[in-house]
Motif scaffolding. Structure first.
Motif, PDB file in Angstrom:
ATOM      1  N   MET A  62     -69.580  35.978-115.528  1.00 27.44           N
ATOM      2  CA  MET A  62     -69.264  37.400-115.416  1.00 27.44           C
ATOM      3  C   MET A  62     -68.568  37.695-114.093  1.00 27.44           C
ATOM      4  O   MET A  62     -67.582  38.422-114.033  1.00 27.44           O
ATOM      5  CB  MET A  62     -70.549  38.225-115.525  1.00 27.44           C
ATOM      6  N   GLY A  63     -69.084  37.109-113.024  1.00 30.02           N
ATOM      7  CA  GLY A  63     -68.499  37.354-111.708  1.00 30.02           C
ATOM      8  C   GLY A  63     -67.071  36.865-111.600  1.00 30.02           C
ATOM      9  O   GLY A  63     -66.201  37.555-111.051  1.00 30.02           O
ATOM     10  N   ALA A 111     -66.271  46.125-118.455  1.00 34.36           N
ATOM     11  CA  ALA A 111     -66.152  44.682-118.682  1.00 34.36           C
ATOM     12  C   ALA A 111     -67.517  44.041-118.890  1.00 34.36           C
ATOM     13  O   ALA A 111     -67.681  43.150-119.734  1.00 34.36           O
ATOM     14  CB  ALA A 111     -65.428  44.030-117.510  1.00 34.36           C
ATOM     15  N   ILE A 112     -68.513  44.500-118.126  1.00 30.51           N
ATOM     16  CA  ILE A 112     -69.868  43.956-118.273  1.00 30.51           C
ATOM     17  C   ILE A 112     -70.434  44.319-119.645  1.00 30.51           C
ATOM     18  O   ILE A 112     -71.070  43.495-120.306  1.00 30.51           O
ATOM     19  CB  ILE A 112     -70.775  44.456-117.136  1.00 30.51           C
ATOM     20  N   VAL A 113     -70.201  45.551-120.071  1.00 26.91           N
ATOM     21  CA  VAL A 113     -70.629  45.961-121.411  1.00 26.91           C
ATOM     22  C   VAL A 113     -69.978  45.076-122.465  1.00 26.91           C
ATOM     23  O   VAL A 113     -70.609  44.657-123.448  1.00 26.91           O
ATOM     24  CB  VAL A 113     -70.280  47.446-121.663  1.00 26.91           C
ATOM     25  N   ASN A 114     -68.705  44.737-122.267  1.00 27.03           N
ATOM     26  CA  ASN A 114     -67.958  43.944-123.254  1.00 27.03           C
ATOM     27  C   ASN A 114     -68.346  42.470-123.269  1.00 27.03           C
ATOM     28  O   ASN A 114     -68.070  41.765-124.253  1.00 27.03           O
ATOM     29  CB  ASN A 114     -66.457  44.054-122.987  1.00 27.03           C
ATOM     30  N   ALA A 120     -60.228  39.885-122.999  1.00 28.85           N
ATOM     31  CA  ALA A 120     -60.536  41.062-123.813  1.00 28.85           C
ATOM     32  C   ALA A 120     -61.668  41.880-123.208  1.00 28.85           C
ATOM     33  O   ALA A 120     -61.726  43.097-123.391  1.00 28.85           O
ATOM     34  CB  ALA A 120     -60.887  40.641-125.237  1.00 28.85           C
ATOM     35  N   TRP A 121     -62.572  41.218-122.471  1.00 31.96           N
ATOM     36  CA  TRP A 121     -63.664  41.966-121.849  1.00 31.96           C
ATOM     37  C   TRP A 121     -63.123  42.942-120.804  1.00 31.96           C
ATOM     38  O   TRP A 121     -63.740  43.975-120.533  1.00 31.96           O
ATOM     39  CB  TRP A 121     -64.648  41.010-121.151  1.00 31.96           C
ATOM     40  N   LEU A 122     -61.989  42.624-120.212  1.00 33.10           N
ATOM     41  CA  LEU A 122     -61.415  43.453-119.147  1.00 33.10           C
ATOM     42  C   LEU A 122     -60.564  44.603-119.681  1.00 33.10           C
ATOM     43  O   LEU A 122     -60.112  45.437-118.891  1.00 33.10           O
ATOM     44  CB  LEU A 122     -60.564  42.581-118.224  1.00 33.10           C
ATOM     45  N   ASN A 123     -60.344  44.641-120.962  1.00 33.80           N
ATOM     46  CA  ASN A 123     -59.479  45.682-121.550  1.00 33.80           C
ATOM     47  C   ASN A 123     -60.291  46.874-122.052  1.00 33.80           C
ATOM     48  O   ASN A 123     -61.462  46.744-122.336  1.00 33.80           O
ATOM     49  CB  ASN A 123     -58.650  45.099-122.687  1.00 33.80           C
TER      50      ASN A 123
END
Length: 308
Positions: free
Chosen positions: A42-43, A263-266, A305-308
């Motif tokens: 994650m980091g 992003a963390i949620v994703n 995709a987590w960052l979008n």
């Protein structure tokens, strides 16, 4: 660290520009390989998206005090099996928020190698285990059987369960995650008696032939109401819960770092992917950083995709 630098440099031009605070997001690190991998992954994804990240060593349960004050920001693995009560207490204050499941489902329970059925044929039933307690005794615990638990900081209520179910076992806590599995490996090779804490996602249930002990079914009431369960005078007289592994954060993170929070949620990863990465670290000698970088290199579409 060169592996992480390489992963962070992968096609960054395609990533969104972040509008979050430049202050570091403090992610907590604990004492088992899977959590170190999840948190580092994650980091490093957040770093790849332009965020400032800091890793902070913290106790699994005690970290909630820091999450409530904002001295810590994100905990990436709160297991339904052992962390639910502490998580609910923290989110109940309004100072900590649950950011959803990691995608992984947790099992943490007493486990024995299949060869122990030769001396205790009633397994996996917990009452049969108790009847065979002497078969699990060591020089230090005899005539009581020995249950090898995880480090004390993991929680889990094993001592309370032994007392509530009036089991003829003594709980001995391993000092570290590595010590727990080193003892399993030694016992398994010698076919020595052992019953211990095993968890999944992890490589151990796949590597070793064995089963989880079957305790009375878990319920919230069993943990909170002594009148519920086999022993009307004690709580924890049942098995452990199973369920998701959660992500939690300081409530203020949503305001200071809205894009990072998204992003963390994703973030979502499977038990299979995590088990494979834990095996790379624990069995194949790879570093956490190298393992994370390799996964990011092979799964760029997923983490971007987590960052979008």
């Amino acid at each position: 660290m060169k592996f992480l630098a390489a992963a962070s440099a992968l096609s960054l031009a395609a990533l969104p520009v972040m509008a979050d605070s430049a202050d570091p997001i403090k992610l907590t690190l604990h004492d088992w390989s899977g959590q170190l991998i999840t948190t580092t992954l994650m980091g490093e994804v957040l770093k790849a998206g332009g965020h400032n990240v800091e890793y902070v060593q913290a106790d699994y349960i005690a970290q909630f005090a820091g999450l409530e004050t904002g001295d810590l920001h994100v905990a990436m693995e709160i297991w339904e099996t052992t962390g639910r009560e502490a998580m609910d207490a923290a989110t109940g204050t309004g100072k900590v928020v649950n950011l959803g499941s990691t995608g992984m489902d947790a099992i943490e329970e007493w486990w024995f190698p299949s060869y122990m059925k030769d001396v205790c044929p009633g397994l996996p039933n917990w009452e049969a285990l108790n009847d065979c307690a002497s078969e699990f005794a060591t020089a230090e615990t005899a005539p009581m059987g020995r249950y090898l638990g995880g480090p004390v900081t993991w929680g889990g209520f094993d001592d309370e369960r032994v007392e509530a179910l009036e089991m003829d076992f003594e709980v001995v806590h391993a000092g570290t995650d590595a010590a727990l599995f080193a003892e399993l490996e030694s016992a398994y090779q010698r076919k020595a008696p052992i019953v211990l804490w095993i968890y999944s996602p992890h490589w151990a249930p796949a590597k070793y032939d064995g089963e989880f002990v079957e305790f009375p079914p878990y319920s919230v009431e069993c943990y909170n109401d002594p009148s519920v369960g086999i022993n009307p005078d004690a709580a924890y007289d049942c098995g452990k819960p199973t369920g998701p592994i959660w992500k939690v954060a300081h409530a203020g993170l949503q305001e200071s770092h809205p894009d990072a929070t998204k992003a963390i949620v994703n973030f979502n990863i499977s038990n299979a992917d995590m088990g494979a990465m834990v095996a790379e670290v624990d069995l194949n000698g790879k570093s956490v950083e190298e393992t994370v970088a390799a996964w990011m290199d092979a799964n760029q579409d997923t983490w971007k995709a987590w960052l979008n």
